[in-house]
Design a protein around this motif. Structure first.
Motif: not given
Length: 690
Positions: A72-100
């Motif tokens: 793990f390396v420290e990151a800014s919020w924008d860096e983290a958000y950019d990576l999350i958005a890019q990766k989540l957008k690359s998957y189909k809805p059925s390939e993603l899962a969420v735990l509340a």
């Protein structure tokens, strides 16, 4: 030096105790009584008393972290958000899962539910209710039309007979235990059934020690005895129930005679007879249960059996009666209410119902629509899918959950989590699950946010911010809204406060429809259903009829045959293992084990062994031994005691160094998909020194 009190709600079990956080120079430094709550009247259990100690722990997460080359390396919020958005957008809805999460507020659970269904458009959302009370939700929704506790905590004190099964109430919900004690002081009989003579059992008028996993047989035997003696409430059955003949046809079978069920359960026939008479004839009997009932492959059958017994005797809809599942986490009721389940939107509005789906789609206004109107995967099925169908699920977003310690058969859980291509974990500490993530986001604890939670008695109560979060940590709903904005949905998440979110919730959720922050700011808050702004809330459910979801608003009696657990003792694994909690710890220990006062009371786990079993095995008290099941083994200290049934062993599940869930069975209830935490076959051995 500036000191103030901030009133809030305890972050541990589902009782919903109010308390004051003591704030000095902007930091929470202690807990003080809040006397005006009708739930706890200023009293707290040890966890509540020391609920401030983990808040400012030195190992709180304070900055986003991205894993690079395995570290793990420290990151800014924008860096983290950019990576999350890019990766989540690359998957189909059925390939993603969420735990509340059952630990965060209603507003934050609603936010992640909307994010899952509207931004990711996945149907796969769940949370840890799956592992504790999914059987209660399924069982009581089927029988009564509502999956929640029917009565209020204070109301228990009015009972004439209290039957507790599958709940060590005095240790796990001590302030509910206070209502039980009040009832006994007023002359009520207390019946307690458990494999262990716990602190609760030591208060009982009748203690019934039984083999874990034989609950349905016990209930059927009691109902047979009640019908034989004419103790059933014929008028209640005729006017308010259906399918009595089917129920009667099952429970009157010879296999449920008191003598036969004594052989199955270990409870003497005379005790079963006494319990049946007391419960049926008291005039106001209350049934309390928790995970000892629900965490079985027959969990839904067990819960339906509690409903059968209550309906058979007319113990529903009046003060001092009811079927009362005691929720284990502060907001597990609220997370269910908020639709953090794979089959419902908020207020249990079904995802597959066309009108409900259209209602949420229209209200949310996502330009490209929301998830398909179909049911998704439960967390237990997500994990099985990862292991058995590689590539079907690829990404997961987890908020405030720790499946790497909380789920059954942990070696399989680890295998499953390692198969994810991308994992985001949002939490306050570096948990065992966060260690496996690609991105870790620092969130806030209960003392650093505004919001509300819903207790086991359906009471919607406030969290209030007492201090700022550490470092760059952010409120959970804010993180979710900012990720959604990065993915192109800022307009749908344009909230400015937790109250904005709550107002959106109430506009879409009939059972919360009459609530507002102004109304729940009172010490007594409000209990759902509260459908209108002038409605006082509902302390007791099903007073005149069962829920409108039931045909003719009648309760459904169910014929339930007894089935043994998925795994029973044999020559290789000759004992039953069951699991549970300690008074001083809570679930995976993420908060309590960072509380010096609590952790010093119980610094590690143990396995309870009956004195006769220990003697036969040559095991001494406090000896380090090895416990083995078909799924794994752990080294754990022995606690030799007369207070557990011969042939049964018990482990608490809070301790990573001797994790009970390495041993537990991940066989599932076919309806609720809950694992069988409470019964599997185990053996123990002395550790042979080299």
């Amino acid at each position: 030096m500036a000191m103030k009190y901030v009133q809030t709600t305890c972050p541990y079990c589902g009782t919903g105790c109010s308390m004051n956080l003591v704030v000095n120079d902007g930091k929470v430094v202690g807990v003080a009584p809040y006397q005006r709550s009708p739930v706890n009247e200023g009293k707290l259990c040890p966890k509540g008393v020391y609920a401030h100690e983990f808040i400012n722990s030195e190992d709180r997460l304070t900055t986003p972290l991205i894993k690079k080359d395995g570290k793990f390396v420290e990151a800014s919020w924008d860096e983290a958000y950019d990576l999350i958005a890019q990766k989540l957008k690359s998957y189909k809805p059925s390939e993603l899962a969420v735990l509340a999460s059952a630990r965060v507020s209603n507003e934050e659970n609603y936010a992640i539910m909307k994010f899952a269904r509207g931004v990711l458009k996945t149907t796969h959302i769940d949370h840890c209710a799956r592992l504790c009370h999914s059987s209660s939700v399924a069982g009581l929704a089927t029988t009564f039309g509502s999956g929640a506790m029917t009565n209020s905590i204070a109301d228990i004190a009015e009972s004439k007979c209290i039957f507790i099964i599958g709940s060590n109430t005095f240790e796990q919900h001590p302030l509910i235990g206070r209502s039980v004690a009040r009832a006994r002081k007023n002359g009520a009989k207390l019946i307690y059934a458990d494999p262990r003579l716990t602190a609760t059992g030591k208060q009982a008028d009748l203690y019934m020690q039984f083999r874990s996993g034989t609950d349905v047989a016990i209930f059927n035997a009691m109902m047979q005895e009640i019908i034989k003696n004419g103790w059933e409430d014929k008028e209640f059955i005729e006017k308010r129930c259906v399918e009595y003949d089917a129920l009667k046809g099952e429970v009157m079978k010879p296999e449920y005679s008191l003598e036969n069920v004594e052989k199955i359960s270990g409870i003497p026939a005379a005790q079963l007879k006494q319990a049946a008479e007391w419960y049926a004839t008291s005039g106001a009997s209350s049934l309390l249960f928790s995970m000892g009932i629900t965490q079985h492959t027959t969990g839904v059958d067990n819960v339906k059996s509690t409903a059968n017994l209550a309906m058979l005797t007319g113990n529903i809809g009046r003060p001092g009666t009811g079927v009362n599942p005691l929720r284990g986490q502060n907001n597990v009721q609220g997370a269910c209410d908020m639709g953090c389940l794979p089959v419902v939107f908020t207020g249990y509005q079904k995802v597959i119902d066309e009108a409900a789906h259209k209602k949420f789609s229209d209200a949310w206004g996502f330009p490209d629509g929301i998830c398909a109107p179909q049911n998704g995967y439960e967390v237990t099925i997500m994990l099985k899918t990862l292991n058995e169908k590689p590539g079907e699920l690829k990404g997961m977003y987890i908020m405030g959950e720790n499946p790497m310690l909380s789920d059954a058969n942990l070696s399989h859980v680890k295998e499953a989590m390692e198969k994810l291509e991308f994992l985001v974990v949002q939490d306050i500490f570096m948990t065992e699950t966060a260690e496996m993530a690609d991105v870790v986001l620092p969130a806030t604890c209960y003392a650093e946010k505004d919001g509300c939670q819903t207790s086991t008695e359906r009471r919607v109560q406030r969290f209030r911010k007492a201090q700022d979060p550490p470092g760059q940590a952010k409120v959970d709903w804010q993180i979710i809204a900012e990720v959604a904005a990065k993915m192109g949905y800022a307009e749908q998440f344009a909230w400015q406060s937790a109250e904005d979110i709550f107002n959106e919730i109430t506009s879409l959720t009939p059972s919360y429809g009459g609530m507002s922050y102004e109304r729940i700011n009172k010490p007594e808050a409000l209990q759902w259903p509260c459908p209108a702004a002038d409605h006082p809330g509902t302390p007791i459910l099903h007073t005149a009829a069962f829920a409108p979801a039931m045909p003719d608003s009648k309760g459904l009696m169910t014929a339930i045959p007894f089935k043994y657990p998925a795994e029973v003792p044999d020559a290789e694994y000759p004992f039953i293992l069951t699991t549970g909690r300690s008074l001083f710890h809570w679930h995976t220990g993420g908060m309590t084990r960072r509380s010096e006062s609590l952790d010093s009371e119980v610094p590690t786990g143990w396995i309870e062994i009956n004195v006769d079993d220990a003697k036969e095995l040559g095991i001494a008290d406090n000896e380090m031994i090895v416990a083995k099941t078909r799924r794994g083994q752990v080294n754990v200290p022995a606690r030799v005691t007369k207070d557990i049934m011969k042939g049964v062993m018990f482990m608490p599940f809070h301790f990573v160094e001797c994790a009970a869930n390495i041993l537990t069975n991940d066989a599932l209830d076919p309806v609720s998909k809950i694992p069988e935490f409470k019964a599997c076959a185990v053996t123990v051995e002395k550790i042979q020194e080299a």
